[in-house]
Enzyme design. Structure first.
Site, mmCIF file in Angstrom:
data_model
loop_
_atom_site.group_PDB
_atom_site.id
_atom_site.type_symbol
_atom_site.label_atom_id
_atom_site.label_comp_id
_atom_site.label_asym_id
_atom_site.label_seq_id
_atom_site.Cartn_x
_atom_site.Cartn_y
_atom_site.Cartn_z
ATOM 1 N N GLY A 1 0.829 -1.206 0.000
ATOM 2 C CA GLY A 1 0.000 0.000 0.000
ATOM 3 C C GLY A 1 0.859 1.250 0.000
ATOM 4 N N GLY B 1 -1.088 7.333 2.042
ATOM 5 C CA GLY B 1 -0.381 8.130 3.051
ATOM 6 C C GLY B 1 0.261 7.282 4.130
ATOM 7 N N ALA B 2 -0.425 6.242 4.598
ATOM 8 C CA ALA B 2 0.101 5.445 5.705
ATOM 9 C C ALA B 2 1.342 4.661 5.269
ATOM 10 C CB ALA B 2 -0.968 4.490 6.230
ATOM 11 N N PHE C 1 -14.617 21.792 10.923
ATOM 12 C CA PHE C 1 -15.009 20.459 10.473
ATOM 13 C C PHE C 1 -15.907 19.840 11.529
ATOM 14 C CE2 PHE C 1 -13.899 17.519 7.078
ATOM 15 C CZ PHE C 1 -13.312 18.368 6.168
ATOM 16 N N GLN D 1 -18.463 3.923 8.357
ATOM 17 C CA GLN D 1 -18.889 5.324 8.293
ATOM 18 C C GLN D 1 -19.579 5.664 6.971
ATOM 19 O OE1 GLN D 1 -16.047 8.963 8.293
ATOM 20 N NE2 GLN D 1 -17.227 9.047 10.190
ATOM 21 N N HIS E 1 -20.673 8.873 5.005
ATOM 22 C CA HIS E 1 -20.483 10.325 4.982
ATOM 23 C C HIS E 1 -21.790 10.948 4.499
ATOM 24 C CE1 HIS E 1 -19.001 14.240 3.867
ATOM 25 N NE2 HIS E 1 -17.802 13.964 4.333
ATOM 26 N N LEU F 1 -17.693 12.114 -3.296
ATOM 27 C CA LEU F 1 -17.744 12.901 -2.067
ATOM 28 C C LEU F 1 -17.818 14.398 -2.310
ATOM 29 C CD1 LEU F 1 -17.552 12.274 1.002
ATOM 30 C CD2 LEU F 1 -15.265 13.215 0.852
ATOM 31 N N GLU G 1 -16.883 17.578 3.737
ATOM 32 C CA GLU G 1 -17.480 18.292 4.848
ATOM 33 C C GLU G 1 -16.985 19.736 4.900
ATOM 34 O OE1 GLU G 1 -17.674 15.484 8.185
ATOM 35 O OE2 GLU G 1 -16.914 17.165 9.345
ATOM 36 N N ARG H 1 -20.490 12.816 11.678
ATOM 37 C CA ARG H 1 -21.073 12.244 10.459
ATOM 38 C C ARG H 1 -22.188 11.238 10.708
ATOM 39 N NH1 ARG H 1 -15.270 11.732 7.384
ATOM 40 N NH2 ARG H 1 -15.218 13.955 6.893
ATOM 41 N N HIS I 1 -18.072 5.551 3.311
ATOM 42 C CA HIS I 1 -16.886 6.398 3.234
ATOM 43 C C HIS I 1 -15.656 5.820 3.918
ATOM 44 C CE1 HIS I 1 -14.751 10.121 2.764
ATOM 45 N NE2 HIS I 1 -14.617 10.297 4.058
ATOM 46 N N GLU J 1 -6.055 3.303 7.151
ATOM 47 C CA GLU J 1 -7.457 2.879 7.229
ATOM 48 C C GLU J 1 -7.592 1.377 7.437
ATOM 49 O OE1 GLU J 1 -9.990 4.743 4.343
ATOM 50 O OE2 GLU J 1 -11.666 3.405 4.796
ATOM 51 N N ARG K 1 -15.510 8.028 13.185
ATOM 52 C CA ARG K 1 -14.333 8.894 13.004
ATOM 53 C C ARG K 1 -14.767 10.329 12.756
ATOM 54 N NH1 ARG K 1 -11.589 10.970 8.548
ATOM 55 N NH2 ARG K 1 -12.720 9.770 6.986
ATOM 56 N N LEU L 1 -6.438 11.437 7.827
ATOM 57 C CA LEU L 1 -5.126 11.848 7.311
ATOM 58 C C LEU L 1 -4.149 11.994 8.478
ATOM 59 C CD1 LEU L 1 -5.979 14.440 4.486
ATOM 60 C CD2 LEU L 1 -5.437 12.020 4.272
#
Ligand SMILES: Cc1cc2nc3c(=O)[nH]c(=O)nc-3n(C[C@H](O)[C@H](O)[C@H](O)COP(=O)(O)OP(=O)(O)OC[C@H]3O[C@@H](n4cnc5c(N)ncnc54)[C@H](O)[C@@H]3O)c2cc1C
Length: 586
Positions: free
Chosen positions: A11, A14-15, A115, A242, A244, A254, A257, A288, A357, A388, A399, A405
């Site tokens: 993967g 970002g992670a 947010f 979740q 959204h 999406l 938000e 959410r 989401h 995730e 969440r 992020l």
């Protein structure tokens, strides 16, 4: 072909990339991704990443932690949440130093916006005063994830990380009680590659594609969850899915938000700002889970806006905002509304509906990304997870926006550091199991020899529709039982699936069939987790058990795969530091 790397990261969102940046010479690191790294879903993140920088108004990491605990409906592990919120400030400055181009205030500081669920006491000197929205989300217009992903990718390249792009991981390899590698298919050639490693990190993202309406990329098929689950490692809290509130109507794409953070308002058929009734203090900026339920309640009670096909939606009203704010701060999402629905948000309400989401649950880890396999948090050597796909758990039952992020960069880094520690302590290569690629080879053979069976797309679309209907925002014993029996029928149909393309180059037919198996296995964990939990908490709403039940359910679910049977379920306690559970009102 067998490769050997000290670390294999699956993967490149970002992670995965944030962890990869930590792996330094002499150790070698390979990052495998089924899509080009810059097409990972992190690049689609829009609204922002939270940190109590206090650039706009007074803020503190403790308030951020309180909001995250409350947002999680008290299921989040509080020590992990404290780590995340405290470290957020350093993590944002670090990204800035890596070169991430944040939007700025006139004084040059990083700009921040509102947010959902992020609040501060109205009177900062009185922590018990009413909580009102706070500007805590750092952002780059509405392309925050895009610039974050590019920044991390550039830094990983600088670090000489070796990328294997368009490699599809099918299996996790275990030997002597440890994880020792993975098996992958090179999408271009269909060649099977075995990766032998001292440490493997899964950062495989979410599973939104088990539902018909989702904001997730097509790659969000839950592979990491399914591969881990099939290998006997449990999945945690999978019932918490979740939705959204603002997906483009019917499409699920999406609308961040941030649109409400900048002042957008949700309206029903009568033009009412109905969130005033459901969350009187924070209104449209409620978390959410609450907003999604409120929207569907409005629709159920006949106040949705009728669509030509007889269904209904809710309106997202930005028309009162200055055109300049819309074009400057929300260019991407207003572009989506114009392109996909032909609606100009400057003049008309955007038609929206809740869209699947984010996965709150996932592969259980400790606070340093080590995968743990039981109620006592026993780690399995050599295996890590982040992002995730992992469940630390900082998001608990729901969440807050912008906290994912943040989770990637805080816990991705911590996992990378824990791997470095493991390597420095003298970790060795444990031999690969015999016939490492056997399972993958047998699956490919079976699919290539399939004939006259049912199409992948039929089974997949039946799964996605049924999950919306029976395991979506509202659930009951009856709906979930129904979904469990549909799942066994779908598995039966899958055993007779057939693919047309028998070729070797970029055989997407074959890969989609393998992904479908992952969708089915992941959906199983979601459905049985939801069936088992007889209470309502955060995103998991049981109409037959509408109250949260701390006496019986203030605990995490662990689901263990059992072939041809319902999963086995165990529990582990929630770690509470200083925030005692209380009623969740906004
Ligand atoms: C449209 C959208 C907007 C969002 N906006 C925000 C926001 O503003 N703020 C926020 O905090 N969060 C936001 N989120 C949530 C957040 O973006 C994601 O939760 C997060 O980016 C996930 O990152 P990740 O690194 O875990 O995985 P991803 O970025 O999803 O990457 C997963 C990686 O795993 C690889 N992979 C998966 N399976 C395999 C396999 N079998 N073999 C090989 N590779 C594999 C993929 O190729 C990919 O590289 C948003 C999400 C969406 C969908």
């Amino acid at each position: 072909m067998v490769h050997q790397y000290d670390v294999v990261i699956v993967g490149s969102g970002g992670a995965g990339l944030r962890a990869a940046v930590e792996i330094k010479p002499p150790y070698t690191c390979a990052v495998l991704s089924k899509v080009h790294p810059l097409r990972s879903h992190t690049g689609a993140a829009q609204g922002g990443v939270s940190a109590a920088l206090a650039n706009e108004e007074e803020d503190s990491w403790e308030w951020h932690a309180f909001d995250t605990v409350k947002g999680s409906d008290y299921l989040g592990d509080q020590d992990a949440i404290e780590i995340m919120c405290q470290d957020a400030i350093r993590a944002i400055i670090e990204l800035e130093h890596m070169g991430m181009p944040f939007s700025r205030r006139n004084d040059g500081k990083i700009a921040q916006r509102n947010f959902g669920g992020h609040t501060r006491p109205e009177n900062p000197s009185d922590p018990n005063s009413r909580r009102i929205p706070v500007k805590r989300a750092c952002y780059s217009a509405d392309r925050t994830g895009h610039v974050m992903l590019h920044t991390l990718y550039e830094n990983a390249i600088k670090n000489n990380v070796r990328f294997f792009s368009e490699f599809f991981v099918t299996d996790l390899l275990l030997n002597q009680g440890a994880v020792v590698g993975v098996v992958a298919i090179d999408l271009m050639t269909q060649e099977i590659h075995v990766f032998h490693a001292k440490a493997v990190l899964f950062a495989t993202g979410g599973y939104g594609r088990i539902y018909q309406v989702t904001s997730n990329a097509h790659a969000g098929t839950g592979d990491g969850f399914a591969i881990t689950y099939r290998r006997g490692i449990p999945l945690e809290d999978m019932e918490f899915v979740q939705f959204h509130p603002t997906g483009l109507y019917k499409l699920g794409i999406l609308v961040s938000e941030a649109a409400r953070g900048e002042g957008g308002i949700l309206r029903n058929r009568l033009g009412e700002r109905f969130m005033e009734r459901y969350a009187p203090t924070v209104k449209d900026l409620a978390p959410r889970d609450m907003v999604s339920r409120a929207m569907l309640m409005e629709i159920r009670e006949g106040r949705g806006i009728p669509a030509p096909d007889g269904s209904s939606y809710i309106g997202l009203d930005l028309t009162h905002l200055p055109e300049e704010v819309i074009n400057k701060k929300l260019p991407e999402i207003t572009g989506f509304a114009r392109t996909y629905l032909g609606v100009d948000p400057v003049k008309e309400w955007i038609p929206v509906q809740p869209t699947c989401h984010y996965a709150m649950g996932g592969i259980p880890t400790d606070n340093d990304g080590r995968v743990v396999i039981d109620e006592n948090n026993t780690p399995i050597p050599g295996f890590y997870a982040a992002g995730e796909a992992a469940c630390v758990s900082v998001h608990g039952a729901n969440r807050l926006g912008t906290n994912s992020l943040l989770d990637l960069i805080v816990f991705g880094r911590r996992a990378g550091k824990a791997i470095m520690e493991f390597l420095n302590s003298g970790a060795e290569f444990i031999p690969l199991p015999k016939d490492a690629a056997e399972w993958t080879e047998s699956q490919i053979q079976w699919l290539l020899s399939s004939q006259n069976g049912e199409r992948v797309a039929h089974i997949r679309s039946d799964l996605q529709k049924a999950m919306m209907e029976y395991a979506g925002v509202f659930r009951t014993e009856e709906s979930l039982q129904k979904m469990a029996s549909i799942l066994s029928e779908l598995r039966e149909r899958y055993s007779k699936v057939a693919i047309d393309d028998k070729g070797k180059q970029f055989n997407t037919d074959l890969i989609e069939a393998l992904e479908l198996r992952n969708l089915l296995d992941t959906a199983e964990a979601v459905v049985y987790g939801a069936l088992n939990r007889t209470e309502s908490r955060g995103a998991h709403y049981r109409e037959d058990y509408p109250k949260r039940d701390d006496d019986n359910w203030l605990k995490h679910t662990l689901l263990y795969y059992r072939e041809n049977q319902a999963p086995e379920i165990k529990y582990k306690p929630v770690r509470i530091t200083k925030y005692q559970p209380m009623e969740r009102k906004y």
